[in-house]
Design an enzyme around this catalytic site. Structure first.
Site, short mmCIF file in Angstrom:
data_model
loop_
_atom_site.label_atom_id
_atom_site.label_comp_id
_atom_site.label_asym_id
_atom_site.label_seq_id
_atom_site.Cartn_x
_atom_site.Cartn_y
_atom_site.Cartn_z
N ARG A 132 45.77 -36.75 43.37
CA ARG A 132 46.24 -35.37 43.52
C ARG A 132 47.54 -35.37 44.32
O ARG A 132 47.94 -36.39 44.91
CB ARG A 132 45.21 -34.53 44.28
N GLY A 133 48.20 -34.23 44.37
CA GLY A 133 49.35 -34.10 45.23
C GLY A 133 48.93 -34.06 46.69
O GLY A 133 47.77 -33.84 47.02
N GLN B 43 49.08 -35.61 50.92
CA GLN B 43 49.04 -36.83 51.71
C GLN B 43 47.58 -37.19 52.05
O GLN B 43 46.70 -37.03 51.23
CB GLN B 43 49.93 -36.64 52.93
N THR C 54 43.93 -36.71 53.70
CA THR C 54 43.04 -35.69 54.22
C THR C 54 41.65 -36.28 54.40
O THR C 54 41.36 -37.39 53.94
CB THR C 54 42.99 -34.44 53.31
N CYS D 123 47.52 -34.55 56.39
CA CYS D 123 48.60 -34.02 55.55
C CYS D 123 49.97 -34.34 56.13
O CYS D 123 50.95 -33.63 55.85
CB CYS D 123 48.44 -32.52 55.32
#
Length: 225
Positions: free
Chosen positions: A71-72, A74, A76, A182
């Site tokens: 996914r987009g 950073q 998590t 993130c």
């Protein structure tokens, strides 16, 4: 458009299992073999790396399993007490606008949290949904501290969207110490319970269902499975 499955899973769903389920459902949606789905679940403690993840933001790589998410975004954290909502929608039948879709996910999250009198907000240049914390010391420049209460990360394949949002209800916030969430080090993370709100996952699920149609329109979620 009239076949939206609303699924709630009990217990912690392994990340690889969830990813495989999403991949299969996206293929079926694209081929017309299945309808859209919103899937509410929890994961065991783990970290996920989005397509923009930076190696230096993984502070404790041995603390929990690390999964490449696709996914987009950073790094998590996912774990018990956090509600993950995987949203598999056919944007071909809705609006083929990625920015609008992400904005709709944010709005859905903000409206849901508003059901518990939480003023959650967007921030330019910071993905996710944020809560101002006047009860915490301000930043060195005098600006107020803000904590992230919900993360957003999406992937779109042939205009079928998947991945989605995660909202902190009552996770162990110490688990975030293994990453720079993130990629943002200046602000922290919070949860509904950390804010003093005794909200349960079931409470949040009901609010998510109430606000889904307000934002995405035209489809009432079917009964939870």
């Amino acid at each position: 458009m009239n076949r939206l499955e609303w699924r709630i899973s009990d217990g912690a769903v392994p990340y690889d299992e969830a990813l495989a389920t999403m991949e299969a459902r996206v293929a079926d949606i694209r081929a017309g073999r299945a309808g859209e789905m919103v899937w509410l679940l929890e994961h065991p403690p783990l970290y996920t790396a989005g397509t923009s993840a930076r190696a230096q933001d993984l502070l404790q790589p041995a603390r929990f399993p690390v999964h490449v998410a696709g996914r987009g975004g950073q790094y998590t954290y996912h774990g018990p007490g956090q509600r993950v909502a995987y949203v598999m929608l056919d944007l071909r039948a809705r609006r083929q606008d990625v920015r609008r879709y992400v904005s709709d996910l944010e709005e859905w999250t903000i409206r849901t949290l508003g059901r518990f009198n939480v003023k959650a907000e967007r921030r330019e240049g910071r993905v996710g949904v944020w809560v101002v914390r006047p009860d915490k010391p301000p930043l060195p420049d005098g600006s107020p501290r803000e904590d992230k209460i919900a993360a957003i990360g999406v992937r779109i394949r042939h205009w079928v969207a998947f991945h989605g949002i995660s909202i902190n209800v009552e996770p162990d916030l110490l688990h975030y110490a293994g990453i720079v969430p993130c990629g943002i080090a200046d602000h922290g993370v919070t949860s509904l319970v950390d804010l003093g709100l005794p909200v349960t996952l079931s409470d949040l699920d009901a609010a998510l269902a109430e606000t889904f149609e307000e934002v995405f329109g035209g489809i009432r979620p079917s009964a939870a499975a």
